[in-house]
Design a protein around this motif. Sequence first.
Motif, PDB file in Angstrom:
ATOM      1  N   LYS A 296       0.832  -1.207   0.000  1.00 53.79           N
ATOM      2  CA  LYS A 296       0.000   0.000   0.000  1.00 53.79           C
ATOM      3  C   LYS A 296       0.870   1.262   0.000  1.00 53.79           C
ATOM      4  N   GLU A 297       1.901   1.279   0.843  1.00 53.81           N
ATOM      5  CA  GLU A 297       2.810   2.432   0.887  1.00 53.81           C
ATOM      6  C   GLU A 297       3.507   2.615  -0.462  1.00 53.81           C
ATOM      7  N   PHE A 298       3.937   1.503  -1.057  1.00 53.62           N
ATOM      8  CA  PHE A 298       4.611   1.560  -2.356  1.00 53.62           C
ATOM      9  C   PHE A 298       3.675   2.136  -3.425  1.00 53.62           C
ATOM     10  N   GLU A 299       2.425   1.704  -3.449  1.00 49.10           N
ATOM     11  CA  GLU A 299       1.447   2.206  -4.415  1.00 49.10           C
ATOM     12  C   GLU A 299       1.212   3.705  -4.233  1.00 49.10           C
ATOM     13  N   ILE A 300       1.151   4.172  -2.992  1.00 46.08           N
ATOM     14  CA  ILE A 300       0.963   5.600  -2.716  1.00 46.08           C
ATOM     15  C   ILE A 300       2.145   6.398  -3.255  1.00 46.08           C
ATOM     16  N   ILE A 301       3.359   5.882  -3.035  1.00 42.12           N
ATOM     17  CA  ILE A 301       4.565   6.563  -3.533  1.00 42.12           C
ATOM     18  C   ILE A 301       4.534   6.655  -5.049  1.00 42.12           C
TER      19      ILE A 301
END
Length: 122
Positions: free
Chosen positions: A4-9
């Motif tokens: 999820k964090e990677f997708e937001i970045i």
Amino acid sequence: MNEKEFEIILKTGESFFVEFKEKVNNTLAKEIVSFANSQGGRIFIGVTDSGKIKGINITNKLKSQVYDIARNCEPSIEIELIEYKNKILIINIPEGNKKPYSCKQGFFIRNGPNSQKLSRDE
């Protein structure tokens, strides 16, 4: 880092703390220096400037090359390498405590999503 964090970045894109690179090239040193001279940041190798995942073949040779680039900065910059899903190499660069840092191309600092060249006095 979770998915999820990677997708937001990826959706947010390049910023003061994030840089995308498709591969290791001769501009990597200036990006490392600019983050060390600023507040730190992360470089995602294997991602296009537009946030598309291309992936990269992560080998010991590639990791050694990245560490050598950071060590050849003046003064040497300590970095951390993280493999994400075996196809993205993330370089964590902390804010430096021996500023200013330079590389062969000169002195750089992060200005928004870009690295700006500076003189030593700046």
